[in-house]
Design an enzyme around this catalytic site. Structure first.
Site, PDB file in Angstrom:
ATOM      1  N   GLU A 444     -12.469  -8.309  -3.253  1.00 23.39           N
ATOM      2  CA  GLU A 444     -13.019  -7.149  -3.980  1.00 23.39           C
ATOM      3  C   GLU A 444     -13.570  -7.561  -5.329  1.00 23.39           C
ATOM      4  O   GLU A 444     -13.489  -6.818  -6.304  1.00 23.39           O
ATOM      5  CB  GLU A 444     -11.957  -6.049  -4.180  1.00 23.39           C
ATOM      6  CG  GLU A 444     -11.347  -5.492  -2.928  1.00 23.39           C
ATOM      7  CD  GLU A 444     -12.368  -5.200  -1.868  1.00 23.39           C
ATOM      8  OE1 GLU A 444     -13.498  -4.846  -2.223  1.00 23.39           O
ATOM      9  OE2 GLU A 444     -12.043  -5.370  -0.680  1.00 23.39           O
TER      10      GLU A 444
HETATM   11  C1  LIG Z   1      -8.048 -12.629   2.926  1.00 27.86           C
HETATM   12  C2  LIG Z   1      -9.437 -12.171   2.587  1.00 27.86           C
HETATM   13  C3  LIG Z   1      -9.843 -10.898   2.931  1.00 27.86           C
HETATM   14  C4  LIG Z   1     -11.145 -10.476   2.671  1.00 27.86           C
HETATM   15  N1  LIG Z   1     -11.578  -9.252   3.118  1.00 27.86           N
HETATM   16  C5  LIG Z   1     -12.902  -8.974   3.070  1.00 27.86           C
HETATM   17  C6  LIG Z   1     -13.421  -7.825   3.737  1.00 27.86           C
HETATM   18  O1  LIG Z   1     -12.691  -7.036   4.332  1.00 27.86           O
HETATM   19  N2  LIG Z   1     -14.774  -7.631   3.732  1.00 27.86           N
HETATM   20  C7  LIG Z   1     -15.626  -8.477   3.095  1.00 27.86           C
HETATM   21  O2  LIG Z   1     -16.825  -8.245   3.130  1.00 27.86           O
HETATM   22  N3  LIG Z   1     -15.159  -9.552   2.422  1.00 27.86           N
HETATM   23  C8  LIG Z   1     -13.826  -9.821   2.404  1.00 27.86           C
HETATM   24  N4  LIG Z   1     -13.340 -10.943   1.768  1.00 27.86           N
HETATM   25  C9  LIG Z   1     -14.272 -11.779   1.003  1.00 27.86           C
HETATM   26  C10 LIG Z   1     -14.012 -11.715  -0.493  1.00 27.86           C
HETATM   27  O3  LIG Z   1     -14.322 -10.437  -1.004  1.00 27.86           O
HETATM   28  C11 LIG Z   1     -14.817 -12.837  -1.162  1.00 27.86           C
HETATM   29  O4  LIG Z   1     -14.266 -14.072  -0.716  1.00 27.86           O
HETATM   30  C12 LIG Z   1     -14.764 -12.736  -2.669  1.00 27.86           C
HETATM   31  O5  LIG Z   1     -15.473 -11.614  -3.113  1.00 27.86           O
HETATM   32  C13 LIG Z   1     -15.340 -13.969  -3.371  1.00 27.86           C
HETATM   33  O6  LIG Z   1     -16.551 -14.369  -2.807  1.00 27.86           O
HETATM   34  P1  LIG Z   1     -16.764 -15.891  -2.372  1.00 27.86           P
HETATM   35  O7  LIG Z   1     -15.598 -16.297  -1.545  1.00 27.86           O
HETATM   36  O8  LIG Z   1     -18.101 -16.031  -1.788  1.00 27.86           O
HETATM   37  O9  LIG Z   1     -16.664 -16.712  -3.715  1.00 27.86           O
HETATM   38  P2  LIG Z   1     -17.906 -17.200  -4.606  1.00 27.86           P
HETATM   39  O10 LIG Z   1     -18.829 -16.095  -4.830  1.00 27.86           O
HETATM   40  O11 LIG Z   1     -18.451 -18.440  -4.017  1.00 27.86           O
HETATM   41  O12 LIG Z   1     -17.175 -17.519  -5.989  1.00 27.86           O
HETATM   42  C14 LIG Z   1     -16.518 -18.769  -6.264  1.00 27.86           C
HETATM   43  C15 LIG Z   1     -16.067 -18.776  -7.724  1.00 27.86           C
HETATM   44  O13 LIG Z   1     -17.227 -18.704  -8.580  1.00 27.86           O
HETATM   45  C16 LIG Z   1     -17.141 -17.585  -9.451  1.00 27.86           C
HETATM   46  N5  LIG Z   1     -18.484 -17.005  -9.589  1.00 27.86           N
HETATM   47  C17 LIG Z   1     -19.346 -16.696  -8.606  1.00 27.86           C
HETATM   48  N6  LIG Z   1     -20.480 -16.199  -9.109  1.00 27.86           N
HETATM   49  C18 LIG Z   1     -20.348 -16.182 -10.444  1.00 27.86           C
HETATM   50  C19 LIG Z   1     -21.182 -15.788 -11.530  1.00 27.86           C
HETATM   51  N7  LIG Z   1     -22.384 -15.270 -11.318  1.00 27.86           N
HETATM   52  N8  LIG Z   1     -20.703 -15.893 -12.772  1.00 27.86           N
HETATM   53  C20 LIG Z   1     -19.460 -16.397 -13.001  1.00 27.86           C
HETATM   54  N9  LIG Z   1     -18.640 -16.806 -12.015  1.00 27.86           N
HETATM   55  C21 LIG Z   1     -19.068 -16.703 -10.752  1.00 27.86           C
HETATM   56  C22 LIG Z   1     -16.140 -16.634  -8.817  1.00 27.86           C
HETATM   57  O14 LIG Z   1     -15.473 -15.836  -9.788  1.00 27.86           O
HETATM   58  C23 LIG Z   1     -15.187 -17.601  -8.128  1.00 27.86           C
HETATM   59  O15 LIG Z   1     -14.207 -18.033  -9.025  1.00 27.86           O
HETATM   60  C24 LIG Z   1     -12.026 -11.346   1.978  1.00 27.86           C
HETATM   61  C25 LIG Z   1     -11.594 -12.626   1.595  1.00 27.86           C
HETATM   62  C26 LIG Z   1     -10.328 -13.052   1.911  1.00 27.86           C
HETATM   63  C27 LIG Z   1      -9.929 -14.456   1.513  1.00 27.86           C
END
Ligand SMILES: Cc1cc2nc3c(=O)[nH]c(=O)nc-3n(C[C@H](O)[C@H](O)[C@H](O)COP(=O)(O)OP(=O)(O)OC[C@H]3O[C@@H](n4cnc5c(N)ncnc54)[C@H](O)[C@@H]3O)c2cc1C
Length: 607
Positions: A444
Site C-alpha cells: 500500500e
Molecule cells: C505480501 C504482499 C502483498 C501485496 N498485495 C498486493 C495486492 O493485493 N495488490 C497489489 O496490486 N499489490 C500488492 N503488493 C505489492 C506492493 O504494494 C508493492 O510491492 C509495493 O507497493 C512496493 O512496490 P515495489 O515492490 O514495486 O517496490 P519499488 O517501487 O521497486 O520500490 C523499491 C524501493 O524504492 C523506493 N522508491 C521507489 N520509487 C521511489 C521514488 N520515486 N522516490 C523515492 N523512493 C522510491 C521504495 O520506497 C522502496 O523502498 C503486495 C506485496 C506484497 C509483498
C-alpha cells in the site's frame, strides 16, 4: 503466540470519553442505529469472535500457510470454517449500505471490527479487508448495473475482492502498467497481462472472486494518465444474480514469503479475460485511489494491532519470568529472583509498546470520525462536504499508514526482545508478529512513498503548507485550553512549541525545495516521522486531559487506576519517545548533499 484479548476497556474509553462517539453517531444519518447499547453489543460480540475463533488460528496459519495445487489455493486448516462464521455473523456488511444488504452502520464501526480481527489474526483479516476495498470502489465508481451485480454478494461475504495493480516491473510506479484492455463489440473488454503479489487472488473461502484491475486501453496516453480500471470476476455473472462461466483469469503460483503466510499472495494471469470498465476511461488511477485509501487506512491498523498483540504477550511474560534483583532492592523477596517487569529497561520496552498501541489506536479513532463524515458526504451527494473531509483525511492518511506501521514494527521488535532468547523461538509467536508486520511498511505504498505523498503532494504541492497550518491550529487551540490546568500544562506547552515548529519546518522545506530538487525526497521520511510523533502527542494529550478531568471530578466510566495509567503513559510518551521528533527535525533540515554527493560508482569498493 499470545492469546488475543480484545482491549475493550481502552476502546470504550476512546470512543465514549475521549472522542464522544455517542454524540458523533447521533449526528450522522447512518448513526441512527449506532446507539451506545448497540455499539457495546457489537464490540463485545466481535471481541468474542476474534478471541475464540480468529485468534486461535493465527499460529496454525503461519505454520501451515496456503497451498497451491493445479491452479487452486487452499487456506490453512480452520480458515474456511472461521470465514463461514464470519459470513453468517454478517460481519462483512457491518458498515455497508442497507440497499445492498449491509447493516448501514457508520464506516468507523467497520474500522473497530477490522482492528480486533486484524490484531487477532492479520492474515485472516486480509481476505475481508480486500473485499471491502473492492466494495468501496464499486460503490463509488461503478454504474447501477455493476452495483446491483457485485455489491450484494460482496457485502454478504459470499464473493471476495482483490486489488490488481502490481506487475513484475512496477509496484510504486504504476505509470509502467502494461496489462492490456481491448474493447469488444458488446461493450466489454478483453484483459491480458500478468499481475504479481495479488493478495487473496485465489483461495477457497468464497464462491467467486471479483478482481479490480488496472489496465491500459489501446492508444491510451503513456504513464499514469493512460490507465483505466476494470472489474474482472473469476466467474462471470449470469445476469440473474448467480455465477456463469469461468473467466480467463487464473492463479499461476503463490509467493513464498516472510510472513502473513496464511494470506494467499498470488501471481495472477489474465488471458483474454472478460472485464468491465469501471469509472471513466484513462482515469483508473484516480478511481483506484478510493481502494488504495481504504487499504492504507486499513494497513495502518496493522501497526496498532502488532503493537497491541506483541504487548499483550510481552507483558504477561515480563510478569512471569524472573531474572536477578531490581536495582532499587528486592521486589519479590520470597522468590529466587524478581520478575522482569521490575527492571527499568524492560519497562522501557513495554511502555513503548503500550504508548504506541494506545496512542496509535487514538489516532485511528480520531481519523475514523473524519471518515464517517466523508462517507456521509458521498451518500448524501454533498460533494463539497465529501471533498472537505477527504482533504482532512487525506492529510492524515500517509501519517497513519507510514508512522503507525513503522512504530508497530518497532513495538513488535520490543516484544521479542522482552522474551530474550525465547523471543527468537517460534513456539512463543513473538517472532511471527515481527515477520507478519514487516509487510505493513511495504505494501500500500512503502513508508518512503507515504512520506513523499505527505510532504510533496499533500503539504507542499496541493496546499502550500495549508494542511499543516489547519491541523496545527486545531492542536494549538486544544493546547491553549489546557494551560490553566497544572497537570496538563507541561503537555500543553510542549504541544504549542511543536505546532509552531511544524509550521517553521514546513516553510523552510518549501523554500529549500525551490532551489534544490532533491530536497523533498531527502526530507520526506523525517518529515513524516516528525508529523507522526506530534500527532501522537496530540492524542496522548487528549487522553491525559480526560483522565485528569475525570480524576478531579470522580466521574467517567473507568477506575482511578485506569486514569492514572493513562497519565503515566502520557508522561512516558512525552518524556521518552517524543524527544525523537527533534532528531527528525534536525535531520530533515540537513543539506541534501550528505545524501547525494557520493558518486553512484563510489557507493562501494569491492575486491
Ligand atoms: C505480501 C504482499 C502483498 C501485496 N498485495 C498486493 C495486492 O493485493 N495488490 C497489489 O496490486 N499489490 C500488492 N503488493 C505489492 C506492493 O504494494 C508493492 O510491492 C509495493 O507497493 C512496493 O512496490 P515495489 O515492490 O514495486 O517496490 P519499488 O517501487 O521497486 O520500490 C523499491 C524501493 O524504492 C523506493 N522508491 C521507489 N520509487 C521511489 C521514488 N520515486 N522516490 C523515492 N523512493 C522510491 C521504495 O520506497 C522502496 O523502498 C503486495 C506485496 C506484497 C509483498
Amino acid at each position: 503466540m499470545p492469546a488475543y484479548k480484545a482491549p475493550l476497556r481502552d476502546m470504550k474509553f476512546l470512543l465514549n470519553e475521549v472522542f464522544d462517539y455517542p454524540k458523533h453517531y447521533a449526528s450522522l444519518a447512518s448513526g441512527e442505529n449506532a446507539t451506545p447499547d448497540i455499539v457495546d453489543a457489537i464490540l463485545t460480540e466481535c471481541g468474542k469472535f476474534c478471541e475464540e475463533v480468529v485468534g486461535p488460528l493465527n499460529q496454525i496459519g503461519d505454520e501451515e500457510g496456503c497451498k497451491f495445487e493445479d491452479g487452486e489455493v487452499t487456506t490453512p486448516k480452520g480458515f474456511k470454517e472461521a470465514y463461514n462464521q464470519f459470513v453468517m455473523g454478517g460481519w462483512q456488511g457491518l458498515s455497508a449500505p442497507e440497499e445492498f444488504g449491509g447493516q448501514g452502520l457508520p464506516a468507523s464501526m467497520g474500522l473497530l471490527k477490522q482492528e480486533m480481527m486484524g490484531t487477532a489474526n492479520w492474515s485472516f483479516s486480509m481476505y475481508p479487508g480486500l473485499s471491502l476495498g473492492a466494495m468501496n470502489t464499486i460503490y463509488l465508481h461503478g454504474n447501477d448495473e455493476q452495483k446491483q451485480t457485485y455489491l450484494v454478494p460482496l457485502t454478504e461475504g459470499r464473493w471476495g475482492g482483490t486489488m490488481c495493480l502490481t506487475e513484475p516491473q512496477c509496484g510504486t510506479d504504476l505509470g509502467q502498467v502494461k496489462t492490456k484492455a481491448e474493447p469488444q463489440a458488446d461493450g466489454s473488454y478483453k484483459i491480458t497481462g500478468t499481475k504479481i503479489f495479488i493478495s487473496s487472488g485465489e483461495h477457497d473461502l468464497t464462491e467467486n472472486i471479483v478482481h479490480i484491475v488496472l489496465a491500459r486501453l489501446p492508444d491510451a496516453p503513456k504513464g499514469t494518465r493512460g490507465i483505466s480500471l476494470f472489474i474482472v470476476p473469476k466467474f462471470l455473472p449470469d445476469g440473474n444474480g448467480g455465477m456463469g462461466e469461468r473467466n480467463g483469469v487464473s492463479c499461476g503460483s503463490l509467493e513464498k514469503k516472510m510472513g502473513i503466510k496464511a494470506s494467499a499472495t498470488c501471481v495472477m494471469n489474465f488471458d483474454d479475460a472478460t472485464g468491465f470498465l469501471i469509472g471513466p476511461e484513462n482515469q483508473g488511477l484516480e478511481c483506484m485511489f478510493t481502494f488504495m485509501n481504504t487499504a492504507r487506512i486499513g494497513t495502518s491498523i496493522q501497526g496498532v494491532g502488532a503493537a497491541e498483540l506483541s504487548y499483550q504477550g510481552a507483558l504477561e511474560y515480563a510478569k512471569d519470568r524472573r531474572s536477578m534483583r531490581a536495582l532499587s532492592g528486592k521486589k519479590e523477596p520470597e522468590q529466587i529472583a524478581d520478575s522482569l517487569i521490575h527492571h527499568a529497561d524492560v519497562r522501557r520496552m513495554l511502555l513503548t509498546q503500550k504508548a504506541i498501541a494506545e496512542g496509535g489506536r487514538a489516532m485511528m479513532y480520531y481519523a475514523a470520525r473524519l471518515a464517517d463524515h466523508m462517507v456521509e458526504g458521498h451518500e448524501q451527494g454533498d460533494t463539497a462536504k465529501a471533498e472537505a473531509y477527504d482533504d482532512k483525511l487525506g492529510f492524515l492518511t500517509p501519517i497513519l499508514k507510514g508512522f503507525l506501521t513503522e512504530m508497530g514494527f518497532e513495538a513488535a521488535n520490543h516484544g521479542a526482545q522482552v522474551f530474550g532468547g525465547h523471543g527468537y523461538i517460534r513456539e512463543h509467536g513473538m517472532e511471527q508478529i515481527i515477520r507478519d508486520t514487516k509487510i505493513a511498511v511495504l505494501y500500500e505504498g512503502t513508508t518512503g512513498i507515504q512520506a513523499l505523498d505527505l510532504l510533496g503532494r499533500k503539504v507542499l504541492l496541493m496546499t502550500q503548507g495549508g494542511a499543516v497550518r489547519e491541523f496545527t491550529l486545531k492542536v494549538a487551540n486544544f493546547a491553549r485550553k489546557q494551560l490553566t490546568n497544572k497537570r496538563m500544562r507541561p503537555f500543553a506547552l510542549e504541544l504549542l512549541k511543536l505546532t509552531a515548529q511544524w509550521n517553521v519546518l514546513t516553510l523552510r522545506l518549501m523554500l529549500t525545495a525551490r532551489k534544490d530538487r532533491d530536497a523533498i525526497s531527502a526530507a520526506a521520511y523525517d518529515f513524516l516521522m516528525y508529523s507522526g510523533y506530534v500527532t501522537m502527542a496530540y492524542m496522548w494529550a487528549r487522553q491525559a486531559a480526560v483522565a485528569t478531568s475525570n480524576l478531579a471530578s470522580g466521574e467517567g466510566g473507568e477506575s482511578t487506576e485506569f486514569y492514572n495509567a493513562k497519565l503515566a503513559t502520557a508522561e512516558f510518551y512525552y518524556e521518552r519517545l517524543l524527544p525523537r521528533a527533534q532528531s527528525h527535525a534536525t535531520s530533515m533540515l540537513s543539506p541534501t548533499s550528505n545524501l547525494m554527493q557520493l558518486d553512484v560508482e563510489h557507493m562501494a569498493f569491492h575486491g
